[in-house]
Every structure is written in structure tokens, then in C-alpha cells.
Design an enzyme around this catalytic site. Structure first.
Site, short mmCIF file in Angstrom:
data_model
loop_
_atom_site.label_atom_id
_atom_site.label_comp_id
_atom_site.label_asym_id
_atom_site.label_seq_id
_atom_site.Cartn_x
_atom_site.Cartn_y
_atom_site.Cartn_z
N ASP A 42 0.93 -1.23 -0.14
CA ASP A 42 0.04 -0.02 0.03
C ASP A 42 0.97 1.25 -0.06
OD1 ASP A 42 -2.15 -1.56 1.93
OD2 ASP A 42 -2.65 -0.97 0.20
N ASP A 182 -10.57 -4.64 -1.68
CA ASP A 182 -9.43 -4.01 -0.54
C ASP A 182 -10.23 -3.13 0.39
OD1 ASP A 182 -6.26 -2.36 -1.09
OD2 ASP A 182 -7.49 -2.85 0.80
C1 DX5 Z 1 -6.43 1.39 2.48
C2 DX5 Z 1 -5.80 0.02 2.53
C3 DX5 Z 1 -6.16 -1.24 3.44
C4 DX5 Z 1 -5.54 -2.17 3.33
C5 DX5 Z 1 -6.17 -3.55 4.07
O1 DX5 Z 1 -6.05 2.27 1.93
O2 DX5 Z 1 -5.55 -0.37 1.14
O3 DX5 Z 1 -7.64 -1.43 2.66
O4 DX5 Z 1 -4.81 -2.56 2.32
O5 DX5 Z 1 -6.82 -3.05 5.03
P1 DX5 Z 1 -7.87 -4.09 6.17
O6 DX5 Z 1 -7.16 -4.00 7.30
O7 DX5 Z 1 -9.23 -3.43 5.94
O8 DX5 Z 1 -7.77 -5.45 5.58
#
Ligand code: DX5
Length: 235
Positions: A42, A182
């Protein structure tokens, strides 16, 4: 997912946001050992989203720790400026946000010229129509199920009709395109996203909070997704 569409293979692409940043190489190796299919980085610039994370050198430092592919989720303004560096760092797939560049078509072409595979992401408020003229350039569309910037947020279930709309559009055009989701993906939400048509699952918090460990979390998420696909296909 419309029952007349063949299910696509489920891929688990964990986010390393919840990982221990003091040992990212080891954390990537633990994810690979847990059975994930690839790793999502990310990438955040503090402008497109209110958070700041990984530069290309951090990702490059982890490349040799695992064999599985890396993908970079570019939550950055002007992705054109740095995307080549993320390809050089070892990210085989680069995900550009439709909202992050004025010239999306040209930017996705730049990704392919850099030798990476291209994907495009849609924030929750951005309609499917925003990408209908670039579907020929991408191998995947990411439908965000949270507003980007942080892990651990609540899944936005109202994105499921959008996932289904995109799945139908891709199928009607006969395109070989994955749909990734995501944000807030976990045991309680994966069925809805998968039944709607998603087949690539990004999860962070749900994997790391499983008391039985990463391996159990990955296997359980995959099993739930495949069961939901079977159910949707049989409907
Ligand atoms: C948001 C991020 C999140 C992460 C996953 O910008 O991209 O979505 O990857 O987060 P969770 O903890 O919700 O799986």
C-alpha cells in the site's frame, strides 16, 4: 456474480500495512509461508490519502525475501512521476487510481512501457464508467471497499452492486480481467464481495488478527471465497 459467468481463480493478496515494519522481509516470508498468492504494498504519499508509507527502495529491499509476486497499490498523486521506480523495485503489477491522474489512459500505458502489468483502482464514490475506456489496458480493476488510507476500516457493503456491474461489463466485452477488492475484507465480508464478482482479495487486519495464525486465516478466507463463488454460480 451472475451465475452464467465462470468463476475466476481466487487469489489472496495480503496488505503488509499491519505487519511489523521493523522486519518487513521476514514478514513477507511469513506471508508466503502462510500460502498467499502475492503481496500488496500500500503505497501512500500523504496527499492522495492522509497517510505515508513505502518508497520503492523499501520494497526493493524485500524483493529477495520471497518468490511470490509483488503488486503496488499506488495511492499517490501524479503516479507518473514514480511508477517506473516501483516497477524497477520488483512490483510486477502496478495499480493506478483513476482519480489520481488527469491522463489515466496515458499513465496505464506508461505502466506497460515500464514492463509491469497494469491495473486501475476505483475509490468508493467513483463509478465504473470512469474506467470503461481503459479496460483494454488493464489486467485487473480494484474496487475499493473502504476509503483509502488506513487498514482496519469497516467494509462498505454498498460497493457490492458496483462489483457486480463491473463483472458484467467485463464479461459482456469478453475481457480477461480480475476484480480485486480491498478494505475490510475478512471472514464476515468475503462472501458478499466474492458472490458479487470479486476474485482477488486484499486483506490486512483480518489475517493478522486471526488467533490461529496467518496460515489459518489465509486458508479460511480462501475457503469462504470459493464457497461463495460456488453458491453464486449455482444460483
Ligand atoms: C486502505 C488500505 C487497506 C489495506 C487493507 O488504503 O489499502 O484497505 O490494504 O486493510 P484491512 O485491514 O481493512 O484489510
Amino acid at each position: 456474480m451472475p451465475s452464467d459467468l465462470p468463476p475466476r481463480p481466487i487469489h489472496i493478496a495480503p496488505s503488509v500495512l499491519p505487519a511489523d515494519f521493523s522486519k518487513l522481509g521476514e514478514e513477507c516470508a511469513a506471508l508466503e509461508a502462510a500460502g498467499v498468492d502475492r503481496i500488496q504494498w500500500d503505497v501512500m504519499d500523504g496527499q492522495f490519502v492522509p497517510n505515508l508509507t513505502f518508497g520503492p527502495d523499501v520494497i526493493a529491499a524485500c524483493r529477495s525475501s520471497v518468490q511470490i509476486p509483488f503488486e503496488a497499490h499506488l495511492m499517490v498523486n501524479t503516479p507518473e512521476v514514480l511508477l517506473d521506480r516501483y516497477a524497477e523495485a520488483g512490483c510486477e503489477l502496478l495499480i493506478v487510481h483513476a482519480e489520481s491522474t488527469i491522463h489515466l489512459h496515458r499513465c496505464l500505458g506508461q505502466v506497460r512501457e515500464a514492463g509491469a502489468r497494469a491495473a486501475v483502482a476505483l475509490n468508493p464514490s467513483t463509478p465504473v464508467s470512469a474506467v470503461e475506456h481503459v479496460l483494454d489496458l488493464v489486467e485487473m480493476v480494484l474496487v475499493m471497499t473502504v476509503n483509502p488510507g488506513f487498514g482496519g476500516q469497516a467494509y462498505i457493503a454498498t460497493m457490492e452492486p458496483k462489483i457486480a456491474e463491473l463483472r458484467r461489463l467485463v464479461a459482456d466485452r469478453g475481457l480477461d480481467i480480475d476484480i480485486e477488492v480491498d478494505g475490510g475484507i475478512g471472514p464476515d465480508t468475503v462472501a458478499g464481495a466474492t458472490a458479487a464478482g470479486a476474485n482477488v482479495l486484499v486483506a490486512g487486519s483480518a489475517l493478522y488478527r486471526d488467533p490461529e495464525g496467518l496460515g489459518h486465516a489465509v486458508a479460511d478466507l480462501r475457503a469462504r471465497a470459493e464457497a461463495a463463488q460456488r453458491g453464486a454460480h449455482a444460483a
